[in-house]
Structure formats: C-alpha cells, structure tokens
Scaffold this motif. Structure first.
Motif, mmCIF file in Angstrom:
data_model
loop_
_atom_site.group_PDB
_atom_site.id
_atom_site.type_symbol
_atom_site.label_atom_id
_atom_site.label_comp_id
_atom_site.label_asym_id
_atom_site.label_seq_id
_atom_site.Cartn_x
_atom_site.Cartn_y
_atom_site.Cartn_z
ATOM 1 N N GLU A 43 1.160 -0.640 0.278
ATOM 2 C CA GLU A 43 -0.360 0.281 -0.085
ATOM 3 C C GLU A 43 1.056 1.104 -0.035
ATOM 4 O O GLU A 43 1.844 1.342 0.787
ATOM 5 N N THR A 51 -4.427 5.843 1.445
ATOM 6 C CA THR A 51 -3.423 5.147 0.003
ATOM 7 C C THR A 51 -4.160 5.516 -0.949
ATOM 8 O O THR A 51 -5.290 5.768 -1.466
ATOM 9 N N SER A 54 -2.534 0.542 -4.290
ATOM 10 C CA SER A 54 -2.390 -0.382 -3.400
ATOM 11 C C SER A 54 -2.349 -1.467 -4.219
ATOM 12 O O SER A 54 -3.410 -2.234 -5.152
#
Length: 81
Positions: A43, A51, A54
């Motif tokens: 991630e 984030t 990922s």
C-alpha cells in the motif's frame, strides 16, 4: 542483507511502474502476503495517510527498508572463517 518482506514492513520500489504512476524509490507498506510468500500486497500512502495505490508486487520489485542496525548474521560470519 536480503530479507524477505513481512507484514507491515516498510519497503521501497526497485523498479519503475509508470502504469501506476509509481517510481523506483517510492515507499510503501506490506499489508498482505500473497502466493505463499512469493508476492506481497503493498500500500502506498500520502503524508496524510491516504492510500493512493495498492497492488501486488513480486519480491524482486521491492526491498525492505531498515531503520536500525541489523544484528550480525551468524551464517555470514561462518563463511569468512
């Protein structure tokens, strides 16, 4: 020192992945072990913890970062004797 990534290890990319706008040296966190330990879900987050990517990566695409001195490797010492 070449250690296999583990859950929550901080890693850096060793390759460019332009299709994901990720570049060698970018830092991420291992969040899952895949394919019996031959791949890892990594991630990538911004400074606020959001984030932005990922994806699953092979071990040869990442390197584990170390923030403290590593203990001596007893196998390496035996090889020099």
């Amino acid at each position: 020192m070449n250690s296999s990534p583990k859950l929550l290890d901080v890693v850096a990319l060793t390759v460019d992945l332009p299709q994901y706008n990720l570049w060698r040296g970018q830092v991420g966190t291992v969040v899952e072990t895949l394919a019996s330990g031959s791949a890892f879900e990594v991630e990538f987050s911004d400074r606020e913890g959001r984030t932005y990517e990922s994806l699953g990566l092979r071990q040869n695409q990442i390197m584990v970062l170390h923030f403290e001195p590593a203990p001596p490797d007893p196998k390496a010492e035996m090889a020099t004797v």
